[in-house]
Design a protein around this motif. Structure first.
Motif: not given
Length: 443
Positions: A134, A139-140, A145, A148-149, A153, A168, A172, A177
């Motif tokens: 990510c 991505g974020s 986050e 987590t992402m 992935q 990512y 999602l 997830y």
């Protein structure tokens, strides 16, 4: 740089300092990236070791091999990048000042390095990996986050095949997830009271009565709802929680049994081979027994038949000790194991439990009855009883009554139910099932 220090939290090892170090490095990288308007990446890497290393006897070999893998991983990165080992086979990598293209190149270099042959004693091991990435800020922009992402992935990459990486992109993968949520929340499920035990009755054909029940762990997740053990047990194994879950189930069963005045039912509890070989198993079980004043004769321990050749002697020794304590021993999933008949007849077992696949294969192909009947006869000749599970309907029930099994288990008898429901419904189940006999009771 690797950071690792563990502390005991119940029966789960929590790598506290590793997570703290990861968060500190990631916060620093994100602050630097934000200030100078640069992109960075969080990578979640999972290593897949060969099945040959899945047994405790190979712990030293596994440690040496993981050290070699870690060295290769560090060698594939730059000095400014951070590598943190988050559990026995997972790493998180923080890559600063990197474009997506260059990150792709680095990740592919890591995969190639890890999967390349290992010299000397490790040349025959096949190592694979999956990587999820990510990117910041696409991505974020949030630390947790991003982590987590990246993990989500990783599961997405795993679905693509071995030695793949996945970025990512905003879409999602719901399956991935769900896996991340289960894996992340499982260590806390026990502390938060989300796990419980249900009991599936076992019906004796000759007595036409419920004589026992199998204890089955369940998980009621606050957001995902009911999660079957078939879905979360593999995560428990990865997280090193299986031993803790076994003793929790064992104690829960003992608590319920102590509350019962009528103790005619026997309760079956699943015990894996790795748990069976724990040095502390006998003492820990004995202490729980004494605490709740439970006789070992009231409990059946169901051992999976996936017993490798090199563990037969140790398994045999432990099973004899448990038999001497008074436990009944059942060999679960009979027909799927690896040991020979000569090893099998040496095991101090009382029951064999036929794999549910036998049920479906029997109905699909009548020729299979010619294979299953001798197995049941062999067991009886060895003075063993036979349990068949997975009986879902009247047709299956009738077929297995004809084959002279001893105990029947499955949704036709009853779905897994709470302890209170079990004690209240025994008479009703016995009456209903007795009325469904369409053949003579086995003699």
């Amino acid at each position: 740089m690797d950071g690792k220090s563990t502390e005991r939290e119940g029966n789960h090892d929590v790598e506290v300092s590793s997570i703290q170090l990861l968060n500190e490095r990631l916060d620093l990288t994100l602050a630097f990236s934000k200030r100078y308007q640069m992109s960075s990446a969080v990578v979640y890497l999972r290593i897949f070791l060969p099945l040959e290393l899945s047994h405790p006897k190979d712990n030293d070999t596994e440690t040496i091999l993981l050290n070699k893998i870690s060295a290769r991983l560090h060698g594939s990165l730059r000095d400014i990048d951070t590598v943190i080992k988050v559990n026995s086979r997972d790493f998180m990598i923080v890559i600063a000042d990197i474009t997506e293209h260059d990150c792709q190149v680095i990740c592919e270099r890591i995969i190639h390095s890890i999967s390349a042959p290992y010299p000397n004693d490790f040349h025959y091991f096949s190592i694979s990996s999956s990587m999820g990435i990510c990117m910041y800020p696409y991505g974020s922009e949030e630390r947790d986050e991003l982590k987590t992402m990246a993990k989500i992935q990783m599961y997405d990459a795993l679905e693509l095949g071995e030695n793949r990486c996945s970025f990512y992109k905003g879409d999602l993968n719901q399956t991935a997830y769900r896996k991340v949520i289960i894996e992340n929340d499982l260590p806390y499920a026990l502390k938060k009271g989300q796990l419980y035990v249900h009991y599936q009755p076992q019906y004796c054909l000759k007595k036409r009565a419920i004589v026992g029940a199998e204890a089955l762990i369940r998980w009621n997740h606050p957001s995902l709802g009911e999660i079957s053990p078939g879905e979360f047990i593999s995560y428990a194994e990865d997280a090193g929680m299986l031993n803790g879950l076994f003793f929790w189930v064992f104690e829960e069963v003992c608590k319920k049994m102590k509350s019962m005045k009528d103790r005619r039912l026997k309760y079956s509890i699943n015990l894996s081979v790795n748990q069976l070989l724990l040095d502390s198993l006998i003492l820990d079980i004995s202490n729980i027994q004494k605490q709740y004043s439970i006789q070992a004769a009231q409990i059946t321990l169901e051992i999976t038949e996936n017993i490798e050749i090199y563990t037969v002697r140790k398994v045999n020794e432990k099973l004899h000790l448990l038999k001497e304590m008074g436990f009944t021993i059942a060999l679960d999933d009979f027909g799927n194991g690896y040991f020979s008949f000569s090893d099998f007849i040496k095991l101090p077992i009382d029951f064999i439990k036929l794999d549910r696949d036998f049920v479906f294969s029997l109905l699909k192909n009548k020729k299979h009855k010619g294979v299953i009947t001798p197995i049941i006869q062999m067991a009886h000749n060895l003075e063993l009883k036979v349990i068949i599970e997975g009986i879902e309907d009247h047709t299956q029930f009738t077929e297995w009554v004809k084959l002279d099994c001893d105990l029947i288990q499955g949704y036709f008898i009853s779905e897994p139910i709470s302890f209170e429901e079990l004690t209240e419904s025994i008479a009703e189940i016995e009456t209903r099932v007795a009325g469904d006999f369409s053949v003579n009771e086995p003699q």
